[in-house]
Write a protein that holds these residues in place. Sequence first.
Motif, short mmCIF file in Angstrom:
data_model
loop_
_atom_site.label_atom_id
_atom_site.label_comp_id
_atom_site.label_asym_id
_atom_site.label_seq_id
_atom_site.Cartn_x
_atom_site.Cartn_y
_atom_site.Cartn_z
N ALA A 55 81.96 -5.73 -8.37
CA ALA A 55 82.71 -4.98 -7.35
C ALA A 55 83.19 -5.92 -6.25
N SER A 56 84.38 -5.68 -5.77
CA SER A 56 84.93 -6.52 -4.71
C SER A 56 84.12 -6.34 -3.42
N GLY A 57 84.21 -7.33 -2.57
CA GLY A 57 83.48 -7.27 -1.31
C GLY A 57 82.66 -8.53 -1.11
N ALA A 58 82.01 -8.62 0.03
CA ALA A 58 81.17 -9.77 0.37
C ALA A 58 79.70 -9.36 0.33
N TYR A 59 78.87 -10.22 -0.23
CA TYR A 59 77.46 -9.92 -0.43
C TYR A 59 76.60 -11.07 0.10
N PRO A 60 75.38 -10.77 0.54
CA PRO A 60 74.46 -11.85 0.90
C PRO A 60 74.05 -12.62 -0.35
N VAL A 62 63.63 -7.53 -3.47
CA VAL A 62 64.88 -6.84 -3.16
C VAL A 62 64.80 -6.18 -1.78
N ASP A 63 63.69 -5.51 -1.51
CA ASP A 63 63.52 -4.88 -0.19
C ASP A 63 63.52 -5.93 0.92
N PHE A 64 62.83 -7.02 0.68
CA PHE A 64 62.75 -8.10 1.68
C PHE A 64 64.13 -8.66 1.98
N PHE A 65 64.89 -8.98 0.94
CA PHE A 65 66.21 -9.58 1.17
C PHE A 65 67.22 -8.58 1.73
N HIS A 66 67.11 -7.33 1.35
CA HIS A 66 68.01 -6.34 1.97
C HIS A 66 67.75 -6.25 3.47
N ARG A 67 66.50 -6.44 3.87
CA ARG A 67 66.16 -6.39 5.30
C ARG A 67 66.55 -7.68 6.02
N CYS A 68 66.24 -8.83 5.41
CA CYS A 68 66.47 -10.11 6.07
C CYS A 68 67.92 -10.56 6.05
N LEU A 69 68.63 -10.14 4.99
CA LEU A 69 69.99 -10.65 4.82
C LEU A 69 71.05 -9.63 5.16
N LEU A 126 63.32 -24.77 5.39
CA LEU A 126 63.41 -25.75 6.47
C LEU A 126 64.83 -25.86 7.00
N ASN A 127 65.80 -25.41 6.19
CA ASN A 127 67.20 -25.41 6.62
C ASN A 127 67.45 -24.16 7.45
N PRO A 128 67.96 -24.28 8.66
CA PRO A 128 68.15 -23.12 9.53
C PRO A 128 69.16 -22.10 8.99
N SER A 129 69.92 -22.44 7.97
CA SER A 129 70.86 -21.49 7.38
C SER A 129 70.17 -20.45 6.51
N ILE A 130 68.89 -20.68 6.17
CA ILE A 130 68.15 -19.75 5.32
C ILE A 130 67.50 -18.69 6.21
N SER A 131 67.74 -17.42 5.85
CA SER A 131 67.28 -16.29 6.67
C SER A 131 66.05 -15.59 6.13
N GLY A 132 65.52 -16.05 5.00
CA GLY A 132 64.31 -15.46 4.44
C GLY A 132 63.98 -16.15 3.13
N ALA A 133 62.69 -16.36 2.87
CA ALA A 133 62.26 -17.05 1.64
C ALA A 133 61.14 -16.26 0.98
N PHE A 134 61.27 -16.06 -0.34
CA PHE A 134 60.29 -15.34 -1.15
C PHE A 134 59.78 -16.32 -2.19
N CYS A 135 58.53 -16.77 -2.01
CA CYS A 135 57.99 -17.90 -2.79
C CYS A 135 56.88 -17.42 -3.71
N LEU A 136 57.11 -17.56 -5.01
CA LEU A 136 56.16 -17.11 -6.02
C LEU A 136 55.39 -18.28 -6.60
N TYR A 137 54.07 -18.21 -6.45
CA TYR A 137 53.11 -19.21 -6.93
C TYR A 137 53.65 -20.64 -6.82
N ALA A 138 54.00 -21.00 -5.58
CA ALA A 138 54.57 -22.31 -5.29
C ALA A 138 53.56 -23.42 -5.56
N THR A 139 53.94 -24.37 -6.38
CA THR A 139 53.06 -25.49 -6.71
C THR A 139 53.33 -26.68 -5.80
#
Length: 244
Positions: free
Chosen positions: A26-31, A237-244, A136-149
């Motif tokens: 669908a046309s439009g702009a998305y996060p 999905v809930d996290f990014f809809h809120r943060c972005l 660490l980059n200020p352009s990132i508005s939210g991070a969801f990290c799964l079992y980060a090694t």
Amino acid sequence: MIIQKHNETLTTPTGDMQVTVYRPNASGAYPAILFYSEIFQQTTPIARSAQILAGHGFVVLVPEIFHEFNPQGTVLAYDDVGKDKGNADKFNKPLESYDSDNQAMIDYLNDQSFCTGKIGSMGVCIGGHLAYRAALNPSISGAFCLYATDLHSNTLPCDEGNQTLERCGDIECEMVMVFGKQDPHVSPEGRRLIHDTMTQNGVDFSWNEVNAQHAFMRDEGDRYDAALALQMYRNAVDFFHRCL
């Protein structure tokens, strides 16, 4: 939502990097979400994860994280040969190179009419580390990290003082950390170190430990937990809809 995908080749200081772009038809702009794979790069489980996220109204970029060491389109197998190659690549790529990869993707997204300019990061395994690193980059508005090694062990190559966890005080966005209690790659002591370091540095984060093994999100193999994976997709999905 119905989605589309295409590949882009982005220029980085360490060479061309292929990125797969998944986004709504669908046309439009998305996060947007920068979605980082395991050491095997963009396997079919990783592609399916990206499709799930894009289908909820996001532009999802999946980079070839080891583009310096492999021809474009390389996917490593889930076997010992693939694991050995992926781990070798992981220990040969400095963390600073991921920083420039991230900036190349951010610059690309900022030039696209289909992106709002709001960007988050998400990943699994080393990709969880890279999603954390991206924050660490200020352009990132939210991070969801799964079992980060490799966060707790500080084993990835980088300049002195530039390890990811020790720089967590520079993170300005909200974080979500998810670990499996039965994950041998991140011990209970390692998880405590991550939690305590983030707390001491004032990071805004949520913490989730679930009864699962490493790679419980991967829908191939005997460690897959479909119920937990579905829960994590909903949470993300809930996290990014809120943060972005």
